[in-house]
Each structure stands twice: as C-alpha cells, then as structure tokens.
Design an enzyme around this catalytic site. Structure first.
Site, PDB file in Angstrom:
ATOM      1  N   ARG A 191       0.840  -1.206   0.000  1.00 26.11           N
ATOM      2  CA  ARG A 191       0.000   0.000   0.000  1.00 26.11           C
ATOM      3  C   ARG A 191       0.878   1.260   0.000  1.00 26.11           C
ATOM      4  O   ARG A 191       0.595   2.226  -0.675  1.00 26.11           O
ATOM      5  CB  ARG A 191      -0.961   0.012   1.200  1.00 26.11           C
ATOM      6  CG  ARG A 191      -1.679   1.353   1.358  1.00 26.11           C
ATOM      7  CD  ARG A 191      -2.940   1.313   2.204  1.00 26.11           C
ATOM      8  NE  ARG A 191      -2.784   0.524   3.406  1.00 26.11           N
ATOM      9  CZ  ARG A 191      -2.075   0.876   4.489  1.00 26.11           C
ATOM     10  NH1 ARG A 191      -1.455   2.037   4.537  1.00 26.11           N
ATOM     11  NH2 ARG A 191      -1.998   0.082   5.528  1.00 26.11           N
TER      12      ARG A 191
ATOM     13  N   LYS B 266      -9.072   5.182 -19.871  1.00 26.00           N
ATOM     14  CA  LYS B 266      -9.404   5.606 -21.235  1.00 26.00           C
ATOM     15  C   LYS B 266      -8.175   5.475 -22.148  1.00 26.00           C
ATOM     16  O   LYS B 266      -7.705   4.381 -22.343  1.00 26.00           O
ATOM     17  CB  LYS B 266      -9.977   7.022 -21.194  1.00 26.00           C
ATOM     18  CG  LYS B 266     -10.992   7.249 -20.050  1.00 26.00           C
ATOM     19  CD  LYS B 266     -12.277   6.450 -20.236  1.00 26.00           C
ATOM     20  CE  LYS B 266     -13.165   6.435 -18.987  1.00 26.00           C
ATOM     21  NZ  LYS B 266     -13.518   7.731 -18.423  1.00 26.00           N
TER      22      LYS B 266
ATOM     23  N   ASP C 152      -8.264  17.812 -15.184  1.00 26.06           N
ATOM     24  CA  ASP C 152      -8.533  16.455 -15.670  1.00 26.06           C
ATOM     25  C   ASP C 152      -8.092  16.393 -17.132  1.00 26.06           C
ATOM     26  O   ASP C 152      -8.705  17.000 -18.002  1.00 26.06           O
ATOM     27  CB  ASP C 152     -10.029  16.156 -15.514  1.00 26.06           C
ATOM     28  CG  ASP C 152     -10.392  14.717 -15.889  1.00 26.06           C
ATOM     29  OD1 ASP C 152      -9.679  14.121 -16.714  1.00 26.06           O
ATOM     30  OD2 ASP C 152     -11.407  14.216 -15.364  1.00 26.06           O
TER      31      ASP C 152
ATOM     32  N   TYR D  56     -16.765  16.078 -15.750  1.00 26.49           N
ATOM     33  CA  TYR D  56     -17.142  14.662 -15.808  1.00 26.49           C
ATOM     34  C   TYR D  56     -18.194  14.349 -14.720  1.00 26.49           C
ATOM     35  O   TYR D  56     -18.072  14.811 -13.584  1.00 26.49           O
ATOM     36  CB  TYR D  56     -15.877  13.808 -15.605  1.00 26.49           C
ATOM     37  CG  TYR D  56     -16.155  12.343 -15.517  1.00 26.49           C
ATOM     38  CD1 TYR D  56     -16.512  11.610 -16.642  1.00 26.49           C
ATOM     39  CD2 TYR D  56     -16.081  11.672 -14.301  1.00 26.49           C
ATOM     40  CE1 TYR D  56     -16.789  10.258 -16.555  1.00 26.49           C
ATOM     41  CE2 TYR D  56     -16.344  10.317 -14.204  1.00 26.49           C
ATOM     42  CZ  TYR D  56     -16.695   9.618 -15.340  1.00 26.49           C
ATOM     43  OH  TYR D  56     -16.976   8.289 -15.254  1.00 26.49           O
TER      44      TYR D  56
END
Ligand SMILES: *Cc1c(COP(=O)(O)O)cnc(C)c1O
Length: 389
Positions: free
Chosen positions: A57, A206, A181, A109
């Site tokens: 982590r 994407k 973004d 978004y």
C-alpha cells in the site's frame, strides 16, 4: 533502474520517452518489461535500518515504475497510481479541508460532479460550478475561502475549451490550487503542468490504458510539497492501483502515441464527414474550423483528440442509430482500440436535469463517438447506413 540522468530523460522526444522510460526493462535480468512484484509485504533484513519498500500500500516497485513514468510524461515532479480515475480525483480533493470552497467547470465529468455535490459537500467543502470558457464567471465565483480551481478541457460531451493559461494565471494571483482532468488529451497532446497547473489527473481507464481492459487513475503533481501531501493521502486512503493493473497500464501506454495519431486521423475525417451532412444539426470537435474554442485549444494542445460528438436531431433518431450500428460498442467509456458510441442523455449525463442538459447542448439527439482503430471508411459506411431513413 534506467539509463541516463533526469535531464537527459526530459530532453528525449515524447515518442522515445514512451518506450524508454526509467524501469522499462529490468536491470537485474535484462527482461524487456517491468517485473511484476506480486507481493504485499517485504522482508526486512535489518528492522532498524528501514528500506525503500516495506508494504505494498505504501509502495511497490512495479507501481513505482508506472508512477515515475506518468510523472515524466507530464513533466511533473511525482506521480501516483490509483484504483480508478475517480480514486485519483477524489484523493486530489482530499488536499482540501472542511470550510474550503472550490470553483469547478460546469461541464465536468459526471463522476466528479457527483463527488463534489454528494460527498465533498458533506465534508463541508462547497463548490461553485461556472462556465469556465468565460474567465469573468471564474473571477466572479471567488470567495474568501476559495482554495482550488478544477479544470477539464476539452469538456464532455460538447468539447468546450477552457483557456488553461488564463485561468491558472488568475488562480495564482489568488494562491489557489489548480487541478486539471487531462483524460481526453493525454500528456501526448496536452501537458498542463507546463502551463502552470499544480495537479494533473487522469482516468487511465481511457486512452492511457487504451484497450478497455483495465480501470485505473493517475495523478501528477508539480511540486515536492504537493507530492508529500498526495503520498500521505494515497497511503492513508489506501486506494492504490493493484500490481497487475499497474503492469497492464504500462503495456498499454507504450503505444499511446501510435494509437492517438491513428485515432485522431480517423476522428478528423469523421468530424468533417458529419459536418458535411445536412441531417446532422451539430458536430462538436475542436479540430473543426468553426469550433468556438479552436484557437485557444491550438494554443495549449498539440492535437484534437479522438472524441467527436454530434446531434442527430432527436432522441428517436439517436436510438435508431444505436440499434443499427455494427462497428462501435454502444457503451460508456472512450479512448480504446475499439470504437465506442455513447448516448450522454442516458449514460454519462443521466443524472443531470433535462433543462440543464439542454442549456449545455446535451440534447436528446446527441451522441458521442470515440473513434477506435478500425478503418475509418468502414466506420463511416457503418454510420451512413445507420443514419439512412
Ligand atoms: C472516465 C472519466 C473519469 C473517471 O475515471 P474512472 O477511471 O472511470 O474512475 C474522470 N474524468 C473523465 C474525463 C473521464 O472520462
């Protein structure tokens, strides 16, 4: 792990950096790809000495190569890999504190909109949504407790363009954190850190992944100080990207330039073809000569991207087209080798009231086409038959 120093790395052209990044091959064995360190923990030979990796982590060598890779591509100081684009975006917002105020682009978004209006608001972080193509609206939203500006350009689905440099310049005067973004453009076409942005965010699901087979998010920060804060958030929230997905993402990213070039060639041809039809009431693509944001876009980006939105006039016609097309996936998402046709009113923007959608050009007849790597003439012939009455 790699060859050469950091300055030499920066000087390489983008295409070369995509292939020859630090850690792209394994110096221990010469293996041609990053080893998968599929481990949750690391043996500590000397518990007092401390070591680079102790628990996955907090850090993992495979994920680290990806994080350095995206930081290099964006020209930033430090990168972070998250379990999804929304995990990256929500983590960036964790830099804020209760009582802070954010100015955000209104056609952000949908997931970011949901985060700000249903989660961050409960943490007492308030947001004002503005039309960011109009700098006056951004300025008018400033409050004494404003701490950050969130930009997305081109926006979705109508591909509106925000002047990144102008917003950032104003934000810096007021000591506001800027986040952007960059999912639609990728660092190949647009590098916001070079324009002064503090934190760049990606849905790596994407174009970066590019094959509709991995969910991931990336963040790149412009300073060591922000890097320390993001690291503490990533470790504290624990929303890291898994090891296999980190590897898969790097595999996809190596072909980013080749894919983007081909996607864009197709998208330009498709946009021109659609614009030439009398039965399409609007075509949205920053590369079209009549796109209102074209000049600003060309100032800050090196390409127009692969996403073309268009309006077929009615919801009935849009649904018929979705029934009749044979090439694209009819689905949410974008940026993949296969074409993806989305219907924003029922998919990405379903949560938005119809009147608000209408104001933003998201009519019942709007469709969003993410042009894949199929032959563009096949894509056009397919659309041509699907549009025939
Ligand atoms: C898909 C997308 C996101 C969210 O990313 P996930 O990987 O789905 O969490 C954020 N911003 C933009 C522009 C997107 O297209």
């Amino acid at each position: 792990m790699g060859r050469g120093n950091r300055e030499e790395e920066q000087a390489k052209s983008f295409a070369t950096k995509l292939i020859h990044f630090e850690g792209a091959y394994d110096t221990a064995t010469g293996a041609s790809s990053v080893p998968l360190y599929q481990a949750s923990t690391f043996h500590q030979a000397d518990v007092e000495a401390g070591q680079t990796y102790d628990y996955t982590r907090s850090g993992n060598p495979t994920r680290q190569v990806l994080e350095d890779y995206i930081a290099q591509l964006e020209g930033g100081v430090r990168g972070f890999a998250f379990a999804s684009g929304m995990a990256a975006i929500s983590s960036a917002f964790m830099i804020l504190s209760a009582g802070d105020h954010v100015i955000c682009t209104e056609d952000v978004y949908g997931g970011t909109y949901r985060l700000l209006t249903t989660i961050m608001n409960r943490m007492n972080v308030e947001t004002t949504f503005v039309d960011m193509t109009d700098l006056e609206q951004v300025k008018a939203a400033l409050r004494p407790n404003t701490k950050a500006v969130f930009i997305e350009t081109p926006s979705n689905p109508t591909l509106r363009i925000t002047d990144i440099g102008a917003v950032v310049q104003w934000a810096k005067q007021h000591e506001l954190l800027t986040m952007l973004d960059n999912t639609f453009m990728t660092p190949y076409h647009q590098r916001p850190i070079e324009l002064g942005v503090d934190i760049v965010l990606h849905s790596a699901t994407k174009f970066l992944g590019g094959h509709s087979d991995v969910l991931g998010g990336l963040a790149v920060v412009a300073s060591e100080e922000l890097g320390r804060r993001m690291k503490a958030i990533q470790n504290g929230m624990g929303n890291v990207l898994g090891i296999q997905d980190s590897w898969l993402l790097m595999r996809g990213m190596k072909t980013l330039k080749a894919r983007m070039d081909a996607h864009e060639q197709g998208a330009r041809r498709l946009a021109e073809w659609l614009a030439g039809r009398s039965d399409i009431s609007a075509v949205y693509y920053p590369g079209l000569p009549n796109h209102p944001g074209r000049a600003i876009h060309e100032k800050q980006s090196k390409g127009y991207g692969a996403v073309v939105s268009f309006d077929v006039g009615s919801g009935k016609r849009a649904k018929r087209l979705m029934d009749k097309v044979t090439i694209p996936l009819v689905a949410v998402s974008l940026g993949a080798v296969e074409s993806i046709l989305s219907y924003p009113p029922l998919m990405s923007h379903a949560a938005m009231p119809k009147e608000v959608r209408a104001e933003r050009g998201i009519t019942d007849g709007i469709l969003r086409y993410s042009v894949g790597l199929e032959d563009i003439e096949d894509i056009i012939a397919d659309l041509d038959q699907a549009l025939a009455e």
